[in-house]
Enzyme design. Sequence first.
Site, short mmCIF file in Angstrom:
data_model
loop_
_atom_site.label_atom_id
_atom_site.label_comp_id
_atom_site.label_asym_id
_atom_site.label_seq_id
_atom_site.Cartn_x
_atom_site.Cartn_y
_atom_site.Cartn_z
N GLY A 85 -2.21 -3.83 4.04
CA GLY A 85 -2.23 -4.93 5.00
C GLY A 85 -2.99 -4.46 6.22
N SER A 117 -3.94 1.30 0.29
CA SER A 117 -4.75 0.79 1.40
C SER A 117 -4.19 1.27 2.75
CB SER A 117 -4.83 -0.73 1.32
OG SER A 117 -5.74 -1.26 2.24
N ALA A 118 -3.58 0.40 3.54
CA ALA A 118 -3.02 0.80 4.83
C ALA A 118 -1.97 1.89 4.67
CB ALA A 118 -2.42 -0.41 5.55
N HIS A 154 -11.10 1.50 0.34
CA HIS A 154 -12.01 0.38 0.12
C HIS A 154 -13.45 0.75 0.48
CE1 HIS A 154 -8.40 -2.09 -0.21
NE2 HIS A 154 -8.04 -1.73 1.00
N GLU A 189 -13.00 1.23 -4.62
CA GLU A 189 -11.95 0.44 -5.25
C GLU A 189 -11.62 0.97 -6.65
OE1 GLU A 189 -11.00 -0.76 -2.62
OE2 GLU A 189 -11.02 -2.92 -2.93
#
Length: 243
Positions: A85, A117-118, A154, A189
């Site tokens: 997020g 991700s985060a 990413h 990715e």
Amino acid sequence: MKLLLLSNSTAPGREYLVHARDAIAEHLRGVSELLFVPYALADHDGYTAKVAAFMETLGIRVRGVHTGDPRQLVARAEAVFIGGGNSFRLLKSLQEHGLPAAIRERVAAGAPYMGSSAGTNMACPTLRTTNDMPIVQPDGFATLGLLPFQINPHYLDASPDTSHMGETREERLPQFLEENAVPVLGMREGTWLRRDGDRLELAGVAAGARLFTPGAAPSEHGPGTDLSALLTADARFDVRGAG
């Protein structure tokens, strides 16, 4: 220390986390309940339910850290997963609940840590290599420090066919190195890192990752690459004014 760090949580044409299902199952082997940290999104209950639906396929229960006393839940967690997020919102919430030190201690004691991700950004010394917009202002940029180097999830390669005139990752990350003497791993990715003690391995799709180091040209690394040397890198980090 046992870490599984995903660049992304959803691959094109696949359901949430399915692309990394086997790696997640191996990482969480023997875990009956996972503590999920949903702070990177606004809808904590909805986000936790999404994770629970996936983990149910592995026979693992999920509890959201927001459903009780966060520090107490972390202290007794079998495993911790921090989802993706907005990294700035995530770090600000972790700080407000006093969780950075609590999570570091629990993971150091042997609880598996998983991030996407985060959540992968949080495993680094700071969030300075995130791609996110600072929609809120955390109390400094220092994160969990489970690794001595930085990650850029990413990671996107520059495309010669695009009309976009903004800075590419290939330009931004060397700028980071001009101010910070610490390696940065640009994870494309579908890739993830697995840490087990002093061993660190890159895994996932063939696209792999791009490593940026001070004073050297970027280097390419594919799945199966042993990146354990990064765990002993001199991660000197100027965090003055960053918390």
